[in-house]
Design an enzyme around this catalytic site. Structure first.
Site, PDB file in Angstrom:
ATOM      1  N   THR A   1      -6.094  -7.367 -29.376  1.00  0.00           N
ATOM      2  CA  THR A   1      -6.630  -6.464 -28.375  1.00  0.00           C
ATOM      3  C   THR A   1      -7.488  -7.254 -27.400  1.00  0.00           C
ATOM      4  OG1 THR A   1      -8.124  -4.589 -28.036  1.00  0.00           O
ATOM      5  CG2 THR A   1      -8.532  -5.944 -29.943  1.00  0.00           C
TER       6      THR A   1
ATOM      7  N   PHE B   1      -5.318 -12.534 -27.784  1.00  0.00           N
ATOM      8  CA  PHE B   1      -4.333 -11.460 -27.624  1.00  0.00           C
ATOM      9  C   PHE B   1      -3.281 -11.829 -26.584  1.00  0.00           C
ATOM     10  CE2 PHE B   1      -3.565  -7.247 -25.361  1.00  0.00           C
ATOM     11  CZ  PHE B   1      -2.644  -6.766 -26.283  1.00  0.00           C
TER      12      PHE B   1
ATOM     13  N   GLU C   1      -8.231 -11.909 -30.121  1.00  0.00           N
ATOM     14  CA  GLU C   1      -9.147 -11.180 -29.245  1.00  0.00           C
ATOM     15  C   GLU C   1      -9.008 -11.689 -27.823  1.00  0.00           C
ATOM     16  OE1 GLU C   1     -13.044  -9.658 -31.649  1.00  0.00           O
ATOM     17  OE2 GLU C   1     -13.189 -11.587 -30.651  1.00  0.00           O
ATOM     18  N   CYS C   2      -8.780 -10.802 -26.879  1.00  0.00           N
ATOM     19  CA  CYS C   2      -8.745 -11.114 -25.453  1.00  0.00           C
ATOM     20  C   CYS C   2      -7.799 -12.282 -25.174  1.00  0.00           C
ATOM     21  CB  CYS C   2     -10.155 -11.369 -24.921  1.00  0.00           C
ATOM     22  SG  CYS C   2     -10.301 -11.162 -23.130  1.00  0.00           S
ATOM     23  N   GLY C   3      -8.319 -13.492 -24.950  1.00  0.00           N
ATOM     24  CA  GLY C   3      -7.436 -14.628 -24.712  1.00  0.00           C
ATOM     25  C   GLY C   3      -6.477 -14.846 -25.850  1.00  0.00           C
TER      26      GLY C   3
END
EC number: 6.3.5.11
Length: 456
Positions: free
Chosen positions: A423, A326, A322-324
């Site tokens: 993502t 990703f 997730e985010c970081g």
């Protein structure tokens, strides 16, 4: 609930001061946070010793929201919920589920203590207090705390005017530059990186005892908490034994998500990529949360054992970022100075923190493929907040179709390759499916969208 008319008004400082002072009194106090923020709950936990849960009226279906609130009230004598943004700020609609702190206050009958930054004003603060107290009959303002007070005379001016409206003044917090906490691009510097947190908590408790009417604040609290149903899970666990990255670069794991996994029977096994650790071989899924990999890109690039262990793990078991997380799953990450660092290469994109652009807002995601966070067709709700940009999208299959908080399409998002997915989107919940195959609370059609700044 500790709330304010706007962001930057002093909610976090006052919340932490109240938590520290009540704990010093021997009260078993827990913090909670409205909205999708990760950073403030970590401070709540550090000061109370109890996990702090998020409460979000837009991203959480009603059953989950009620269950999370009940969990937050369990195991403590008092719950203090810190509001995000301004008390009534959120999406334009739907009513009661806009993501506004007022939604939470109204749903659970929480008495609201309004923090008023009165720097630059005196008696005029009464107009603000009265406006907030009368705007929505479902939201009860139990009192106000004056913040950034310049002198006893300054406090007396505002107190007299506000008291004349019938609204109690519960304290006046003086200006103190030593109580200012360091910030960075996503908010406060994380609690785990704050070297003087114990000393700060002690100063906050002392000032709260001096400047706040703690007995009156305690008297405002609701006498009874809702009972937990125990059957609402935010998202299904991706495995029975989940390896979870956990250090200064990977710290954004929602407490209600982790609690739901454990309640479903899953075990969480933490490891630190910054210490060159990889997921344990005995695990059957791996989760890379968000955080600040852009601040540690050099160390992550040098963590050869982590990279090789994760690559080996991903050949046979699902991995999600997730985010970081990703960003670290991609080919490379360019830091603020413009230096490009090799990442794991399990997905084909490249990201950059040197080319910054803020991305912020609620998101709905409909999965195109089976992956660690759900089966194809699953609809998830959550949030996106980052400054990194994708400099090379790569050629992976998009993971999901994305929409904003109003239902307007944002195109495909994330990536999937084999058992690896990721993502920028942080998941708060899975929307329950209805009998016709659709999901509840699908969002407002784009045709009915009201233009509004997502940051607001």
């Amino acid at each position: 609930m500790i709330a304010a008319p706007r962001s930057g008004g002093g909610k976090t400082t006052l919340t932490l001061a109240l938590l520290a002072a009540l704990r010093r009194r021997g009260v078993a106090v827990r913090g909670a946070k409205t909205g999708p923020d990760y950073i403030d709950p970590a401070f709540h936990e550090a000061l109370t010793g109890l996990s702090s849960l998020n409460l979000d009226s837009w991203a959480m279906p009603p059953a989950l929201l009620d269950d999370v609130m009940a969990q937050a009230c369990s195991g403590c004598d008092m719950l203090v919920t810190e509001a995000s943004m301004g008390l009534f700020d959120g999406l334009m609609e739907p009513g009661g589920a806009r993501g506004a702190p007022a939604d939470i206050a109204a749903r659970f009958g929480l008495p609201v203590v309004l923090v008023l930054d009165i720097s630059g004003q005196g008696q005029s603060a009464a107009a603000t207090a009265l406006g907030f107290a009368t705007l929505d009959p479902a939201v009860r303002i139990a009192g106000v705390i004056l913040n950034r007070v310049g002198s006893p005379r300054h406090a007396a001016m505002a107190t007299r005017a506000i008291s004349a409206t019938g609204i109690p003044v519960l304290g006046a917090f003086g200006r103190d530059t030593q109580l200012q906490m360091p910030e960075r691009h996503l908010g406060l510097v994380q609690a785990r990186e704050h070297g003087g947190l114990d000393a700060l908590a002690d100063r906050l408790a002392t000032q709260a005892e001096r400047d706040l009417d703690l007995d009156a604040i305690l008297a405002c609290a609701m006498p009874q908490a809702p009972a937990a149903t125990g059957d609402a899970i935010a998202i299904s666990p991706p495995g029975q034994r989940i390896a979870v990255a956990n250090d200064a670069a990977f710290s954004f794991l929602y407490a209600h998500v982790a609690a739901g996994w454990r309640r479903a029977g899953a075990e969480l096994h933490f490891f630190s990529p910054l210490n060159d650790e990889g997921p344990a071989d005995g695990c059957d899924a791996c989760w890379l949360p968000g955080g600040y990999p852009e601040l540690h890109a050099g160390r992550l690039a040098a963590a050869g054992h982590f990279r090789h262990a994760l690559t080996r793990f991903a050949r046979t078991r699902p991995v999600h970022g997730e985010c970081g997380g990703f960003m670290v799953l991609g080919e490379s990450l360019t830091d603020k100075a413009g230096e490009t660092h090799r990442m794991t290469g399990l997905l084909g994109h490249a990201t950059s923190f040197a080319r910054r652009r803020m991305n912020l807002g609620y998101r709905t995601a409909r999965l195109r493929h089976d992956c660690a966070i759900g089966r194809a067709g699953t609809v998830l709700r959550g949030h996106e907040f980052h400054y990194a940009t994708v400099t090379d999208p790569g050629d992976d299959t998009p993971l999901a179709d994305m929409h904003d908080g109003y239902g307007a399409p944002r195109g495909p998002g994330g990536g999937r390759r084999g058992l690896v997915s990721g993502t920028f989107f942080h998941v708060l919940s899975t929307l329950p499916a209805l009998q016709d195959g659709t999901t509840c609370a699908p969002g407002i059609p784009a045709s009915a969208m009201v233009q509004v700044s997502e940051q607001t």
